[in-house]
Design a protein around this motif. Structure first.
Motif, short mmCIF file in Angstrom:
data_model
loop_
_atom_site.label_atom_id
_atom_site.label_comp_id
_atom_site.label_asym_id
_atom_site.label_seq_id
_atom_site.Cartn_x
_atom_site.Cartn_y
_atom_site.Cartn_z
N PRO A 92 0.83 -1.20 0.00
CA PRO A 92 0.00 0.00 0.00
C PRO A 92 0.87 1.25 0.00
N PRO A 93 0.33 2.40 -0.34
CA PRO A 93 1.10 3.65 -0.29
C PRO A 93 1.32 4.09 1.16
N CYS A 94 2.46 4.75 1.38
CA CYS A 94 2.76 5.37 2.68
C CYS A 94 2.83 4.35 3.82
N PHE A 95 3.38 3.17 3.58
CA PHE A 95 3.56 2.24 4.70
C PHE A 95 4.76 2.67 5.53
N THR A 96 4.72 2.40 6.82
CA THR A 96 5.72 2.91 7.74
C THR A 96 6.78 1.88 8.13
N GLU A 97 6.50 0.61 7.95
CA GLU A 97 7.46 -0.43 8.35
C GLU A 97 7.17 -1.71 7.59
N GLU A 98 8.04 -2.69 7.79
CA GLU A 98 7.87 -3.96 7.10
C GLU A 98 6.59 -4.66 7.59
N PRO A 99 5.95 -5.44 6.73
CA PRO A 99 4.65 -6.02 7.10
C PRO A 99 4.79 -7.26 7.97
N TRP A 100 3.67 -7.65 8.54
CA TRP A 100 3.52 -8.95 9.18
C TRP A 100 2.79 -9.87 8.22
N ALA A 101 3.15 -11.13 8.23
CA ALA A 101 2.47 -12.12 7.40
C ALA A 101 1.62 -13.02 8.30
N ILE A 102 0.38 -13.25 7.89
CA ILE A 102 -0.57 -14.02 8.70
C ILE A 102 -1.18 -15.11 7.81
N THR A 103 -1.10 -16.34 8.26
CA THR A 103 -1.74 -17.44 7.56
C THR A 103 -2.87 -18.01 8.41
N PHE A 104 -3.92 -18.44 7.75
CA PHE A 104 -5.04 -19.15 8.37
C PHE A 104 -5.17 -20.49 7.67
N SER A 105 -5.34 -21.55 8.41
CA SER A 105 -5.50 -22.87 7.81
C SER A 105 -6.64 -23.60 8.51
N ASP A 106 -7.25 -24.53 7.77
CA ASP A 106 -8.39 -25.26 8.30
C ASP A 106 -8.57 -26.54 7.51
N GLY A 107 -9.31 -27.47 8.08
CA GLY A 107 -9.61 -28.72 7.41
C GLY A 107 -11.00 -29.21 7.79
N SER A 108 -11.68 -29.81 6.85
CA SER A 108 -13.02 -30.36 7.09
C SER A 108 -13.12 -31.69 6.36
N GLU A 109 -14.29 -32.30 6.43
CA GLU A 109 -14.49 -33.58 5.75
C GLU A 109 -14.49 -33.42 4.24
N GLN A 110 -14.75 -32.20 3.74
CA GLN A 110 -14.81 -31.99 2.30
C GLN A 110 -13.49 -31.49 1.71
N ALA A 111 -12.78 -30.62 2.42
CA ALA A 111 -11.58 -30.00 1.85
C ALA A 111 -10.69 -29.49 2.97
N TYR A 112 -9.48 -29.09 2.60
CA TYR A 112 -8.55 -28.43 3.52
C TYR A 112 -7.75 -27.41 2.72
N GLY A 113 -7.23 -26.42 3.42
CA GLY A 113 -6.48 -25.39 2.72
C GLY A 113 -5.99 -24.32 3.66
N ALA A 114 -5.39 -23.27 3.08
CA ALA A 114 -4.81 -22.18 3.85
C ALA A 114 -4.85 -20.91 3.01
N VAL A 115 -4.74 -19.77 3.69
CA VAL A 115 -4.74 -18.47 3.02
C VAL A 115 -3.70 -17.58 3.71
N LEU A 116 -3.07 -16.71 2.92
CA LEU A 116 -1.99 -15.86 3.41
C LEU A 116 -2.36 -14.39 3.21
N TYR A 117 -2.14 -13.59 4.27
CA TYR A 117 -2.37 -12.15 4.23
C TYR A 117 -1.10 -11.41 4.65
N LEU A 118 -0.99 -10.16 4.22
CA LEU A 118 0.04 -9.25 4.70
C LEU A 118 -0.65 -8.11 5.45
#
Length: 300
Positions: A32-58
Motif C-alpha cells: 500500500p502507499p505510505c507504509f511505515t514499516e515492514e509487514p507482518w504475514a498471517i496465515t489461516f488454515s483449516d480442514g473439514s471432511e470436504q476440503a482443507y487449505g490455507a490463506v496468506l495475508y500481509l
C-alpha cells in the motif's frame, strides 16, 4: 431426459454464480502507499471432511492505520480414504500454510518482519509443538515439514468463527469474495492491536486443559466419596436396625468435616491430606484405651 426440479435449480444457481464470479475483482498491489514499516504475514488454515487449505495475508502499518492485503490461498479436496478424519485434514491445511510461507519467501522481494500462523484445532497446534519422531508416518512426515519451514512459537489457536480459512474448506458464494468482503480484507480482528486478538498460545491451551482435568478429577473424587458415604450410611443403618443399636454418623461424613474438598486445587494434595488425617487418627487410637469402645472408629 429432463432434469428433476431440484437438479434444475442447482444448475441455474451454478450458472448464476459463474456469471457473478467473472465480476469479482482483486487489488493487484500487495504494497500500500505510505507504509511505515515492514509487514507482518498471517496465515489461516483449516480442514473439514470436504476440503482443507490455507490463506496468506500481509498486514501493513501505514499513516492510515493497518491495511490488510490478500496474497494467495491454496485448497484441495479431502481424499476419500481420509473422509471423516477432520484432524488429518486440519493437519494437511497447516502443511499448506507452511508451504505458502516457503513459496512467498522464495518468490517475493517483500521482507516480512514477523509471521503468525493461526489454526482452530487444539489437537493440531498441540501436535506441532512436539517432536515428529513420536508419531506414525502420516503425522510424522507432515509435522516434520511444518517444523522445518516455520517456528513452533509462531503457531496460535483461534476460535473457529474467527478462522477465515473456513471459506476455503466449506465454500462461499462470489458475493463473499468481492473486493469489500472479509475474504479480501481479512478478519476484522487482524486490523486491531495484537493485544486484542482472540488468540491463545499452545502453552496457554495446555494450562487450561490441565485445569479442566483437575476439575474433573475433583468432581470424580467427590462423587466417589459421596457414594461411599451413602453406602456406609445404608449398611450401618441396616446393622443398627438389626441389633437394635442407635445409628452412628456415616464414616464418610467424618472426612468431609475434617477436609473441605472444595478448598483443594489439586487432587494429589487432597488425597495426601486425607491420608495424613487417617494416619493421625490411627496414631491417636493406637495409644488410647477408648479405642476398644465400639463408639470410637477411625475412618480411612
Amino acid at each position: 431426459m429432463a432434469l428433476s426440479d431440484a437438479l434444475r435449480e442447482d444448475a441455474i444457481r451454478l450458472f448464476e454464480e459463474y456469471a457473478q464470479l467473472s465480476k469479482v475483482t482483486f487489488a493487484r498491489a500487495l504494497t500500500p502507499p505510505c507504509f511505515t514499516e515492514e509487514p507482518w504475514a498471517i496465515t489461516f488454515s483449516d480442514g473439514s471432511e470436504q476440503a482443507y487449505g490455507a490463506v496468506l495475508y500481509l498486514r501493513w502499518n501505514s499513516d492510515q492505520g493497518s491495511i490488510i492485503r490478500l496474497v494467495e490461498s491454496k485448497a484441495k479436496l479431502t481424499p476419500l480414504d481420509h473422509k471423516g478424519d477432520v484432524v488429518k485434514a486440519g493437519l494437511c491445511g497447516a502443511v499448506f500454510a507452511s508451504r505458502l510461507k516457503k513459496y512467498f519467501e522464495a518468490q517475493s522481494r517483500i521482507q516480512v518482519e514477523r509471521w503468525y500462523h493461526f489454526v482452530d484445532s487444539q489437537t493440531v497446534i498441540g501436535a506441532i509443538q512436539r517432536e515428529s519422531y513420536g508419531y506414525q508416518t502420516f503425522f510424522a512426515n507432515r509435522i516434520g515439514e511444518i517444523q522445518s519451514s516455520t517456528r513452533t512459537q509462531d503457531w496460535w489457536w483461534i476460535p473457529g468463527p474467527q478462522n477465515i480459512a473456513d471459506v476455503v474448506t466449506r465454500g462461499a458464494s462470489p458475493r463473499d469474495l468481492d473486493e469489500d468482503s472479509e475474504w479480501q480484507n481479512g478478519p476484522k480482528f487482524s486490523s486491531l492491536p495484537v493485544s486484542e486478538w482472540p488468540v491463545r498460545s499452545a502453552k496457554e491451551l495446555a494450562v487450561t486443559a490441565k485445569e479442566n482435568v483437575n476439575k474433573l478429577q475433583r468432581k470424580a473424587f467427590v462423587a466417589a466419596l459421596t457414594r461411599a458415604e451413602v453406602r456406609g450410611q445404608e449398611e450401618k443403618q441396616s446393622r443398627a436396625e438389626a441389633q437394635g443399636e442407635q445409628r452412628r454418623p456415616p464414616a464418610g461424613s467424618v472426612i468431609k468435616n475434617l477436609v473441605d474438598v472444595k478448598r483443594s486445587s489439586d487432587l494429589t494434595r487432597l488425597v495426601r491430606s486425607v491420608a495424613w488425617t487417617w494416619r493421625a487418627a490411627r496414631k491417636f487410637l493406637g495409644g488410647n484405651p477408648a479405642a476398644n469402645d465400639p463408639k470410637w472408629e477411625a475412618v480411612p
